[in-house]
Write an enzyme that holds these catalytic residues in place. Structure first.
Site, PDB file in Angstrom:
ATOM      1  N   GLY A   1       0.974  -1.496   0.154  1.00 30.02           N
ATOM      2  CA  GLY A   1       0.176  -0.224  -0.071  1.00 30.02           C
ATOM      3  C   GLY A   1       0.824   1.111  -0.140  1.00 30.02           C
ATOM      4  O   GLY A   1       0.252   2.214  -0.195  1.00 30.02           O
ATOM      5  N   GLU A   2       1.999   1.029   0.396  1.00 26.42           N
ATOM      6  CA  GLU A   2       3.318   2.349   0.039  1.00 26.42           C
ATOM      7  C   GLU A   2       3.010   2.899  -1.400  1.00 26.42           C
ATOM      8  O   GLU A   2       3.329   2.501  -2.372  1.00 26.42           O
ATOM      9  CB  GLU A   2       4.533   2.042   0.497  1.00 26.42           C
TER      10      GLU A   2
ATOM     11  N   ARG B   1     -11.237  23.908   6.318  1.00 23.12           N
ATOM     12  CA  ARG B   1     -12.412  23.768   7.387  1.00 23.12           C
ATOM     13  C   ARG B   1     -12.580  23.447   8.494  1.00 23.12           C
ATOM     14  O   ARG B   1     -13.493  24.266   9.612  1.00 23.12           O
ATOM     15  CB  ARG B   1     -13.612  22.942   6.447  1.00 23.12           C
TER      16      ARG B   1
ATOM     17  N   HIS C   1     -11.076  28.058   1.268  1.00 24.29           N
ATOM     18  CA  HIS C   1     -11.398  28.630   2.716  1.00 24.29           C
ATOM     19  C   HIS C   1     -11.618  29.086   3.287  1.00 24.29           C
ATOM     20  O   HIS C   1     -10.982  28.405   4.198  1.00 24.29           O
ATOM     21  CB  HIS C   1     -12.564  27.248   2.913  1.00 24.29           C
TER      22      HIS C   1
ATOM     23  N   LYS D   1     -26.789  30.592   7.941  1.00 25.47           N
ATOM     24  CA  LYS D   1     -27.352  29.172   8.334  1.00 25.47           C
ATOM     25  C   LYS D   1     -26.665  28.948   9.808  1.00 25.47           C
ATOM     26  O   LYS D   1     -25.701  29.627  10.012  1.00 25.47           O
ATOM     27  CB  LYS D   1     -26.540  28.703   7.113  1.00 25.47           C
TER      28      LYS D   1
ATOM     29  N   ASP E   1     -21.295  29.173  -3.860  1.00 26.54           N
ATOM     30  CA  ASP E   1     -20.944  28.968  -2.455  1.00 26.54           C
ATOM     31  C   ASP E   1     -19.126  28.672  -2.717  1.00 26.54           C
ATOM     32  O   ASP E   1     -19.243  28.870  -4.388  1.00 26.54           O
ATOM     33  CB  ASP E   1     -21.887  28.114  -1.644  1.00 26.54           C
TER      34      ASP E   1
ATOM     35  N   THR F   1     -21.780  17.317   0.939  1.00 30.06           N
ATOM     36  CA  THR F   1     -22.271  16.976   1.179  1.00 30.06           C
ATOM     37  C   THR F   1     -23.727  17.082   0.347  1.00 30.06           C
ATOM     38  O   THR F   1     -24.732  15.712   0.243  1.00 30.06           O
ATOM     39  CB  THR F   1     -22.693  16.401   2.752  1.00 30.06           C
ATOM     40  N   GLY F   2     -23.926  18.496   0.101  1.00 31.15           N
ATOM     41  CA  GLY F   2     -24.964  19.245  -0.265  1.00 31.15           C
ATOM     42  C   GLY F   2     -25.810  19.330   0.864  1.00 31.15           C
ATOM     43  O   GLY F   2     -27.299  20.572  -0.109  1.00 31.15           O
TER      44      GLY F   2
ATOM     45  N   THR G   1     -26.335  22.086   3.054  1.00 34.69           N
ATOM     46  CA  THR G   1     -26.537  23.496   3.199  1.00 34.69           C
ATOM     47  C   THR G   1     -27.105  24.065   1.688  1.00 34.69           C
ATOM     48  O   THR G   1     -28.342  24.465   1.944  1.00 34.69           O
ATOM     49  CB  THR G   1     -25.178  24.823   2.550  1.00 34.69           C
TER      50      THR G   1
HETATM   51  C1  R5P Z   1     -19.337  26.639   4.521  1.00 37.06           C
HETATM   52  O1  R5P Z   1     -18.690  27.652   4.967  1.00 37.06           O
HETATM   53  C2  R5P Z   1     -19.381  26.427   3.252  1.00 37.06           C
HETATM   54  O2  R5P Z   1     -18.601  27.419   2.325  1.00 37.06           O
HETATM   55  C3  R5P Z   1     -19.822  25.137   2.590  1.00 37.06           C
HETATM   56  O3  R5P Z   1     -21.117  25.889   2.709  1.00 37.06           O
HETATM   57  C4  R5P Z   1     -19.794  23.825   3.143  1.00 37.06           C
HETATM   58  O4  R5P Z   1     -18.983  23.753   2.838  1.00 37.06           O
HETATM   59  C5  R5P Z   1     -20.497  23.151   2.821  1.00 37.06           C
HETATM   60  O5  R5P Z   1     -20.421  21.829   2.673  1.00 37.06           O
HETATM   61  P1  R5P Z   1     -21.614  20.439   3.061  1.00 37.06           P
HETATM   62  O6  R5P Z   1     -22.390  20.950   1.069  1.00 37.06           O
HETATM   63  O7  R5P Z   1     -21.917  19.910   2.917  1.00 37.06           O
HETATM   64  O8  R5P Z   1     -23.660  21.228   3.234  1.00 37.06           O
END
Ligand code: R5P
Length: 288
Positions: free
Chosen positions: A35-36, A93, A126, A190, A217, A222-223, A225
């Site tokens: 795996g290296e 993040r 970010h 949010k 954004d 994960t979507g 937000t």
């Molecule tokens: C958060 O501060 C970022 O700007 C995005 O809104 C966030 O990372 C989106 O993450 P997810 O799609 O998991 O909600």
């Protein structure tokens, strides 16, 4: 100068080389049976400025090791300078200890990369609690933004856009892009309770009938937000809902979930995907 694609950098590396007039090669990578990571340069880089291109998605931690190995090898092979173009840089993040005992990964990664690179180029990092890239990297760094490209895309494809930012931090994209094209914008509120639990709410009613709601954004992961934002925006009856992000991570079937919720999705190619319609290679090439 020579542009060197790492294992997840070829979709941009080739174009950056073409646009900047630099030479091009890709490193050969593989895995040993245990795996290296195995890595080899296939072209001579002695005396050259080497620009490694890597997009951090998928096996991010493996890619971090690969990128550091590539930088150290370039140096061993006599490169004059070693630069990194990492349009999406990971771990930004985790920029503070949100709970007792947590690792502030961003700082660890920053210090690690400092040791190996003469310069690091990032597209729309970010940066929230840290304001500038200079707080993350001690080595020279450059912060590029895809905002003008997103603005051009919107202008070309939509006639009545209203830009929406899901949270205050997104003003850096939603509001800035709106200003560039003279469009209206609104920033929502949010609250994030966990990776999978976010709540978004409208702070004021926005006139949206017969208009295109364009949610902008920096990251869609994960979507959640975006899905929460779509839920709120739908109540305002827009003509269409379009989500535009710089970095489309799209984990846990995020793309499908957003489409099912009735919105279309566009991203840049800092991370390649089926919806990478905005190309950042010129932006990077111009910065070299
Ligand atoms: C958060 O501060 C970022 O700007 C995005 O809104 C966030 O990372 C989106 O993450 P997810 O799609 O998991 O909600």
């Amino acid at each position: 100068m020579i542009i060197v694609s790492c294992s997840k950098g070829a979709h941009l590396g080739r174009k950056i080389a073409k646009k900047s007039g630099a030479g091009y090669t890709a490193i050969k990578t593989g895995r040993f049976p245990d795996g290296e990571i195995y890595l080899r340069f296939l072209k001579d880089v002695k005396g050259k400025i080497v620009v490694l291109v890597q997009s951090f998605y998928g096996d991010i931690d493996g890619l971090i090791v690969e990128t550091l190995f590539a930088a150290a090898t370039a140096r061993d092979l006599g490169a004059k300078k070693v630069l990194l173009a990492a349009p999406y840089f990971p771990y930004f993040r985790q920029d503070k200890s949100f709970h007792d005992g947590e690792c502030v990964s961003l700082h660890v990664i920053g210090h690690l990369f400092d040791k190996y690179f003469d310069k690091i180029i990032v597209v729309d990092p970010h940066l929230h609690r840290e304001n500038t890239l200079q707080h993350v990297f001690k080595t020279e760094s450059s912060r590029l933004t895809a905002n003008p490209l997103i603005a051009m895309y919107i202008q070309k494809h939509f006639r009545t856009p209203v830009l929406i930012g899901p949270d205050w931090e997104s003003y850096k994209w939603a509001r800035k892009v709106a200003e560039m094209i003279n469009a209206e914008s609104s920033i929502l509120e949010k609250k994030r309770y966990s990776s999978h639990n976010v709540k978004v709410r409208l702070r004021r009613r926005i006139e949206m009938e017969n208009k295109e709601a364009i949610i902008v954004d920096d990251i869609i992961s994960t979507g959640h937000t975006i899905l929460e934002t779509i839920k709120n925006i739908k109540k305002l009856n827009p003509k269409k809902i379009i989500c535009i992000c710089v970095h489309g991570i799209f984990t846990e079937n995020a793309l499908e979930k957003i489409r099912k919720a009735g919105a279309s999705v566009i991203s840049t190619n800092t991370i390649p995907s089926a919806v990478s319609e905005i190309d950042v290679s010129g932006l990077i090439a111009n910065s070299l």
